[in-house]
Every structure is written in structure tokens, then in C-alpha cells.
Design an enzyme around this catalytic site. Structure first.
Site, mmCIF file in Angstrom:
data_model
loop_
_atom_site.group_PDB
_atom_site.id
_atom_site.type_symbol
_atom_site.label_atom_id
_atom_site.label_comp_id
_atom_site.label_asym_id
_atom_site.label_seq_id
_atom_site.Cartn_x
_atom_site.Cartn_y
_atom_site.Cartn_z
ATOM 1 N N HIS A 212 0.807 -1.225 0.000
ATOM 2 C CA HIS A 212 0.000 0.000 0.000
ATOM 3 C C HIS A 212 0.845 1.282 0.000
ATOM 4 O O HIS A 212 0.793 2.078 -0.945
ATOM 5 C CB HIS A 212 -0.898 0.023 1.240
ATOM 6 C CG HIS A 212 -1.704 -1.218 1.440
ATOM 7 N ND1 HIS A 212 -2.828 -1.492 0.708
ATOM 8 C CD2 HIS A 212 -1.554 -2.256 2.302
ATOM 9 C CE1 HIS A 212 -3.343 -2.641 1.112
ATOM 10 N NE2 HIS A 212 -2.582 -3.127 2.072
HETATM 11 C C1 BDR Z 1 -2.892 0.583 5.376
HETATM 12 O O1 BDR Z 1 -3.054 -0.044 6.645
HETATM 13 C C2 BDR Z 1 -1.812 -0.362 7.190
HETATM 14 O O2 BDR Z 1 -1.821 -1.638 7.754
HETATM 15 C C3 BDR Z 1 -0.795 -0.225 6.093
HETATM 16 O O3 BDR Z 1 0.434 0.224 6.609
HETATM 17 C C4 BDR Z 1 -1.407 0.782 5.162
HETATM 18 O O4 BDR Z 1 -1.059 2.102 5.517
HETATM 19 C C5 BDR Z 1 -3.560 -0.299 4.340
HETATM 20 O O5 BDR Z 1 -4.910 -0.443 4.634
#
Ligand code: BDR
Ligand code: CA
Length: 309
Positions: free
Chosen positions: A241
């Protein structure tokens, strides 16, 4: 072009750590003024230590890390240790950093930077956006010092922490609403785009084969990361992400999106933290919502840059 002044607000977290490495590996493009941390994937003490560990790994102990809010604005903290491990950086065994820690709170740092900077600053938010929301409440004038906010958060389709909501905005939906309603130049990279950017075995192996401490630490972290997302979302491999935000700032040509009117649900029982996005003409839009990404291009960029550290 001079490097773009940048602050990264994050909750490392494996994918945050890879995003930090990508930014730290790009000094020609970014003047990284500081990293601010927030409670999210793991509690604040760990997100702060992890950000400092990553600066140490990248041999950039000069980049200051400011600890921010230890909990969301109204809700109790929810963490994501099932994705990132109990330490937040599962798979990597990085030493405790020794560089001195600034005493200034992250919110005070953001306000100081945005109100005194000679040029507007870009802010990347990679965790629950609590620090930015608190800074906006405390000092709305900071908007004038913000060039743009690029946020990892939200989803047009299915969520990942509930059927409706993405993790960052579910953890602190009230903060997300403050940010979305602040009238800032805002770009959202949500799950719709980050789920296109998955760590296939070939991409993981390219990082490992860099043969450097950074490449091997990145590969070790990614090997353990996000396996649950494969089952939950029917993905081919775990999604990456937060590095999408940094990749977007480096190479916007790898992404496509459009103007939308964005709102965040803060009262719903089933849809708390849901982003409700409505495609609309530029004049009534409050965000650019990114919808597609060139995953191969992003991994090529990541591997090339991490090879420089
Ligand atoms: C987001 O949630 C976190 O677990 C990750 O770092 C990312 O920023 C994805 O949904
Ligand atoms: Ca994150």
C-alpha cells in the site's frame, strides 16, 4: 527542479518502512524535512522506533523522527499486528537506533514547518491521519503552507478491516473527516489502487537479489507481510500500500485517477470509516482519487531506488 520539500507521516508497519526507504533513496527528488509517527499498525513507541530503525538502515540518521499522537481522536486504538507482526517490522531484525530523538511533538513540528516554510511542503500520510487533523484543528493556517497531501487510505470498493472500511481511516475516521473537509489539495490512494500493486515472488526476489542490507531487509519484511490479504481479498500476492504514495510523487505517470467529491462516514454502525466518493467535475471535487497503477513500473522503480541505498 530543486528537490520537493516533503514530510512523511506514518505508522511503520512493513509497507510504511518500504515507503520510507523509497523516499530516503530519492534525495534528488525529495528534501525530506522529517518523519512524523502516529499510533496505527502498532502502538506509537514501536512506530517511532521503527521509523528510526529504517533511517538507520538507510544510513540517514540525519532525518529527524518526531513522535506524534498515541491514539486516535475519539476511538480506542486498533492495531494490525496480524499483518505486520507484533513489532510492526516482522521479518527484519534491525538494531535499536542510537541517534538522538527530537523532543518536539509531531503536531508542533507540522505546525512549525507549514507556517514558516519558504516554499509549500508536500505531506504524505501513510497511517491514520490523526497528526494532520490535530494540527489543522490547532492551527488552520497551516493549510497555506501545504502544497498537497497524498494520503494512503480509503476504498471505493471493499474495505480490508471491515467490509466497508480501509484500516487507516477506520482507525481514525474522525481525523480523516477533518482532513477531507479541510479544503486541502488532496490525493487519495485507496485499496482500489494498492491492491493492484502486489509483491509477486519475482518482485520479492528482485529485491533480495540486490544483495545489499537494504534489499535483504526489505525482502525479509515483505516475505512475512500481508499473507492474510491474499485469502481475504483473493489477491495473487500481498498488496504493497504505502509505497504507492511515494511512487506517485516520484512518477505520477504510473498512476491514473480523476476528481471526485470525497466524504468519510463517522457515524455509521456498519460503515464507520467508509470513504464515499462521487466522481464530479473539478469545480466541486475535493480530491483526486487514484484508481489505477502500473504495478510493474512501480516495482521496477522501487528495486532501482533501493539498489542505491
Ligand atoms: C494501510 O493499513 C496499514 O496496515 C498499512 O500500513 C497501510 O497504511 C492499508 O490499509
Ligand atoms: Ca501505514
Amino acid at each position: 527542479m530543486p528537490p520537493r520539500p516533503l514530510i512523511i507521516d506514518c505508522d511503520p508497519g512493513v509497507d510504511d518502512a518500504i515507503a520510507l526507504l523509497l523516499a530516503l533513496a530519492s534525495p534528488a527528488e525529495f528534501d525530506l524535512l522529517g518523519i512524523t509517527t502516529v499510533a496505527g499498525n502498532v502502538p506509537l513507541a514501536l512506530t517511532t522506533a521503527n521509523a528510526r530503525r529504517i533511517c538507520h538502515l538507510a544510513q540517514r540518521p540525519d532525518v529527524p523522527v518526531y513522535a506524534g499522537c498515541p491514539r486516535p481522536m475519539l476511538r480506542s486504538l486498533i492495531t494490525a499486528t496480524e499483518i505486520h507482526g507484533a513489532t510492526g517490522l516482522q521479518g527484519a531484525n534491525l538494531p535499536e537506533p542510537t541517534q538522538p530523538m527530537p523532543a518536539q511533538h509531531a503536531v508542533a513540528f507540522l505546525i512549525e514547518q507549514f507556517t514558516t516554510a519558504s516554499a509549500p511542503i508536500t505531506l504524505a500520510t501513510l497511517g491514520p491521519p490523526t497528526n494532520l487533523a490535530v494540527a489543522l484543528i490547532q492551527c488552520p493556517e497551516i493549510a497555506q503552507g501545504i502544497d498537497q497531501v497524498v494520503m494512503m487510505g480509503g476504498a471505493l470498493g471493499a474495505g480490508n478491516i471491515t467490509p466497508a472500511a480501509e484500516f487507516n481511516l477506520y482507525v481514525d475516521p474522525h481525523a480523516a473527516r477533518v482532513v477531507v473537509e479541510a479544503g486541502l489539495p488532496l490525493t487519495m490512494l485507496g485499496l482500489d489502487v494498492t491492491h493492484q500493486v502486489v509483491t509477486t515472488p519475482e518482485r520479492l526476489s528482485a529485491l533480495d537479489q540486490l544483495g545489499t542490507p537494504v534489499g535483504q531487509a526489505a525482502a525479509a519484511m515483505l516475505r512475512h507481510y500481508g499473507q492474510i490479504d491474499i485469502e481475504r481479498h483473493g489477491l495473487a500476492a500481498p498488496p504493497l500500500h504505502d509505497p504507492c504514495v511515494i511512487a506517485y510523487l516520484l512518477r505520477p505517470d504510473l498512476f491514473a485517477g480523476r476528481p471526485m467529491h470525497l466524504a468519510v462516514e463517522t457515524e455509521g454502525r456498519l460503515c464507520l470509516g467508509r470513504t464515499v466518493a462521487n466522481p464530479c467535475p473539478n469545480s466541486s471535487a475535493n480530491a483526486t482519487v487514484i484508481e489505477t497503477a502500473d504495478a510493474a513500473g512501480i516495482y521496477a522503480l522501487l528495486t532501482e531506488r533501493l539498489g542505491k541505498l
